[in-house]
Design an enzyme around this catalytic site. Sequence first.
Site, PDB file in Angstrom:
ATOM      1  N   ASP A  89      97.392 -13.639 105.440  1.00 29.20           N
ATOM      2  CA  ASP A  89      96.419 -13.796 104.354  1.00 29.20           C
ATOM      3  C   ASP A  89      96.951 -14.879 103.424  1.00 29.20           C
ATOM      4  OD1 ASP A  89      95.614 -11.411 105.626  1.00 29.20           O
ATOM      5  OD2 ASP A  89      94.863 -10.549 103.759  1.00 29.20           O
ATOM      6  N   LYS A 151      88.218 -14.192 102.239  1.00 31.41           N
ATOM      7  CA  LYS A 151      88.615 -12.988 101.492  1.00 31.41           C
ATOM      8  C   LYS A 151      88.392 -13.228 100.011  1.00 31.41           C
ATOM      9  CE  LYS A 151      92.877 -10.293 100.637  1.00 31.41           C
ATOM     10  NZ  LYS A 151      94.289 -10.125 101.056  1.00 31.41           N
ATOM     11  N   LYS A 180      86.501 -10.311 104.228  1.00 36.13           N
ATOM     12  CA  LYS A 180      87.369  -9.241 103.748  1.00 36.13           C
ATOM     13  C   LYS A 180      87.217  -9.089 102.241  1.00 36.13           C
ATOM     14  CE  LYS A 180      92.224  -7.785 103.298  1.00 36.13           C
ATOM     15  NZ  LYS A 180      93.620  -8.006 103.731  1.00 36.13           N
TER      16      LYS A 180
END
Length: 219
Positions: A89, A151, A180
Site C-alpha cells: 500500500d 485507496k 479499498k
Amino acid sequence: MNVAKMIDHSLLRPELTVDDIRGGCDIAARREVASVCVRPSDVPLAVAALAGTGVLVGTVAGFPHGDTTTAVKAAETRALVGAGADEIDMVLHIGRLRDGDTGYVHDDIAAVVAAAQGRVVKVILENAYLTDAQKVTGCRIAEQAGAHFVKTSTGFAPGGATLADIQLMRATVSPAVRVKAAGGVRTLDTLLTLHEAGAVRFGATATETILDDFAARLA
C-alpha cells in the site's frame, strides 16, 4: 458474503510493540481475514507468524505522507518484497498531485509497481487533502501506472473513507482496478454501506468487533 476476506487488519500505529504485532497476527489468523497490513519493519515477523494460514502480509511504502523520493519508495518496495510481503500500500505524492504534476505522480507509482514484481499495489490518495477533481486525476493516474487498487486514506489524515469518495473512485477507475476504503471503517454497517458503493477491501483496526457483529446477525 465473506466479510472477513474483505478486511486488511491494520497494524500501523507507531506505538505498537512486537507483542502487539504478534497479537494482531493471531487475530488475523483466527478470523481468517484477507491480510494484515503491518509497518515495514514488521514484515518478517508477520510472514513468520502467518505462514500456512492463508492470510496475506501487506505493508506500506512512502507512508504516511507520500513525500519520500521515488527511488526510496522503489527501494523500500523491493526490500519488502524480498522480506516476503504479498501486497504494497503506497502513498502517492500528495503535494505533486495537488500541483497538477501528473507526470511525477505517474512515474512515482509506476516505479513502485515495477519494484513490486507482480505483487498487488494499492495506491493511497489521502482524499482528505484533495478536491474531487484531484481525486479523479489521482485515480486515473494510478490505473495508468499499473496499480491494482486505489485507496481512500492512510488513517492518519484529518478524514477517512466516505461514501461519496467510494462512489467517485469506483466510477472513475475501470473494472480492472479495485477500491479499498480505509480510515474510520469501525462498524459493520459502515463496511456494508461502502461495499455496496463499490469498495471490496477495507483497512480496519476494529476487525473483531465488525466480524462479531456479522456473526451475530447471521445467527
